[in-house]
Design an enzyme around this catalytic site. Sequence first.
Site, PDB file in Angstrom:
ATOM      1  N   ASP A 133      -6.439 -11.792   0.079  1.00  0.00           N
ATOM      2  CA  ASP A 133      -5.990 -13.040  -0.538  1.00  0.00           C
ATOM      3  C   ASP A 133      -4.499 -13.193  -0.304  1.00  0.00           C
ATOM      4  O   ASP A 133      -3.695 -12.450  -0.866  1.00  0.00           O
ATOM      5  CB  ASP A 133      -6.305 -13.030  -2.031  1.00  0.00           C
ATOM      6  CG  ASP A 133      -5.738 -14.261  -2.739  1.00  0.00           C
ATOM      7  OD1 ASP A 133      -5.460 -15.256  -2.065  1.00  0.00           O
ATOM      8  OD2 ASP A 133      -5.579 -14.210  -3.978  1.00  0.00           O
ATOM      9  N   HIS A 134      -4.122 -14.158   0.527  1.00  0.00           N
ATOM     10  CA  HIS A 134      -2.716 -14.424   0.828  1.00  0.00           C
ATOM     11  C   HIS A 134      -2.452 -15.919   0.780  1.00  0.00           C
ATOM     12  O   HIS A 134      -3.330 -16.731   1.073  1.00  0.00           O
ATOM     13  CB  HIS A 134      -2.355 -13.920   2.232  1.00  0.00           C
ATOM     14  CG  HIS A 134      -1.872 -12.507   2.261  1.00  0.00           C
ATOM     15  ND1 HIS A 134      -0.758 -12.124   2.960  1.00  0.00           N
ATOM     16  CD2 HIS A 134      -2.341 -11.390   1.679  1.00  0.00           C
ATOM     17  CE1 HIS A 134      -0.567 -10.824   2.812  1.00  0.00           C
ATOM     18  NE2 HIS A 134      -1.526 -10.359   2.036  1.00  0.00           N
TER      19      HIS A 134
ATOM     20  N   THR B  19      -0.265  -6.013  -7.971  1.00  0.00           N
ATOM     21  CA  THR B  19       0.976  -6.640  -8.419  1.00  0.00           C
ATOM     22  C   THR B  19       1.594  -7.546  -7.366  1.00  0.00           C
ATOM     23  O   THR B  19       2.620  -8.172  -7.633  1.00  0.00           O
ATOM     24  CB  THR B  19       2.000  -5.579  -8.842  1.00  0.00           C
ATOM     25  OG1 THR B  19       2.226  -4.676  -7.746  1.00  0.00           O
ATOM     26  CG2 THR B  19       1.516  -4.797 -10.053  1.00  0.00           C
TER      27      THR B  19
ATOM     28  N   GLU C 196       2.951  -9.391  -3.599  1.00  0.00           N
ATOM     29  CA  GLU C 196       4.141  -9.353  -2.744  1.00  0.00           C
ATOM     30  C   GLU C 196       4.892 -10.670  -2.915  1.00  0.00           C
ATOM     31  O   GLU C 196       4.292 -11.726  -3.097  1.00  0.00           O
ATOM     32  CB  GLU C 196       3.765  -9.191  -1.251  1.00  0.00           C
ATOM     33  CG  GLU C 196       2.853  -8.022  -0.952  1.00  0.00           C
ATOM     34  CD  GLU C 196       1.381  -8.417  -1.005  1.00  0.00           C
ATOM     35  OE1 GLU C 196       1.067  -9.640  -0.980  1.00  0.00           O
ATOM     36  OE2 GLU C 196       0.540  -7.518  -1.090  1.00  0.00           O
TER      37      GLU C 196
ATOM     38  N   ASN D  65       3.810 -13.914  -0.980  1.00  0.00           N
ATOM     39  CA  ASN D  65       2.807 -14.852  -1.474  1.00  0.00           C
ATOM     40  C   ASN D  65       3.148 -15.447  -2.829  1.00  0.00           C
ATOM     41  O   ASN D  65       2.795 -16.585  -3.119  1.00  0.00           O
ATOM     42  CB  ASN D  65       1.450 -14.145  -1.578  1.00  0.00           C
ATOM     43  CG  ASN D  65       1.012 -13.557  -0.262  1.00  0.00           C
ATOM     44  OD1 ASN D  65       0.850 -14.267   0.716  1.00  0.00           O
ATOM     45  ND2 ASN D  65       0.826 -12.239  -0.230  1.00  0.00           N
TER      46      ASN D  65
ATOM     47  N   ALA E 194       2.974   5.353 -10.167  1.00  0.00           N
ATOM     48  CA  ALA E 194       2.956   4.486 -11.348  1.00  0.00           C
ATOM     49  C   ALA E 194       1.816   3.472 -11.263  1.00  0.00           C
ATOM     50  O   ALA E 194       1.090   3.257 -12.242  1.00  0.00           O
ATOM     51  CB  ALA E 194       4.298   3.774 -11.495  1.00  0.00           C
TER      52      ALA E 194
ATOM     53  N   THR F 270      -5.133   1.725   0.548  1.00  0.00           N
ATOM     54  CA  THR F 270      -5.275   1.768   2.005  1.00  0.00           C
ATOM     55  C   THR F 270      -4.811   3.108   2.554  1.00  0.00           C
ATOM     56  O   THR F 270      -4.519   3.226   3.740  1.00  0.00           O
ATOM     57  CB  THR F 270      -4.473   0.624   2.670  1.00  0.00           C
ATOM     58  OG1 THR F 270      -3.104   0.718   2.268  1.00  0.00           O
ATOM     59  CG2 THR F 270      -5.040  -0.727   2.266  1.00  0.00           C
TER      60      THR F 270
END
Length: 330
Positions: free
Chosen positions: A39-40, A106, A108, A111, A177, A192
């Site tokens: 999803d971008h 969380t 980028e 986007n 984290a 990944t």
Amino acid sequence: MTGPTIGYFLSSEEYAPAQLVEQAALAEEAGFDALWISDHFHPWNDEQGQSAFVWSTIGAISQVCKLPVTTAVTCPIMRLSPVITAQAAATSAVLLDGRFRLGVGTGEALNEHVHGHYWPGADVRREMLAESVEVMRRLWSGEVVDHRGEHYTVDNARIYTLPEQPPEVWVSGFGPAATRLAGEIGDGYITTSADTELLGLFRETSGGKPAAAGFKAAFAPTEEEGLDHAHRLWSTSGLPGELAQILPTPRHFEQAAQLVTKEATRSSLVCGPDIDRHIESFGEYVDAGFEEIYVADIGPHYSEMIKRFGAEVLPAVRERAARREEVSAR
């Protein structure tokens, strides 16, 4: 024969919606078990050239394919609010007869900055993600939700179109984290990397919930052609550290990716037609014990790749996983 789910990873940044729908149908026919879809809002670089609205694509896939679908991953903290993401996920689950899973992360800046809001640090984004997941799960109850939180306000919101069971939420993590957060709030883990330390951290934090990993291949008639496609389209994957989270535009990614050499791309994934090498590329994920493994193709030869993987790669990987399980059981 038991073993991990082996899925196909649909790259929304590289392929047009109709191609993604075609790939989904081909993957089901070839014997893949499930689908991931990215999803971008933007592609990573202009050469990739696509970035359709993922929820429309999922709706189209639901009409041609019976495989389970997971977003890998969507970000429900800025570009789309948790309220709208919850509605989109619920509709997708209805269309897929419950075979939908919401993968979240969380995000980028690439986007999520598109509304012009301040891009917060990773610690704040993790707080936002945890609150977002809480809001979405409340909305999937079908009740009217009022919420006044640190980051989100929800006012008399109710989702009417709901699946019989709420979607599972799997959470991505690429550092300690984020991986710990995935274990605390997720129904599963998405990554990944075959990093066994992070996988172990997730297992410990989550109490042993399932984990999924994805990677890329560049199937082509020759190794050099595959390498050319991989380096032209996905050299951005070789950027180190947190660059992928903070660079705001495809142009910035293109500038940074000039530092990634072609040989670095060659060493990072399998290029070309060698089936044995493609089989081996699954090995570290199988040996690490991931319950689900997804592979994406790079370049124009996806139809042949999906068919060859279905006929030759998937059976070999499943056999390797079965042997590993037999050894572990002794």
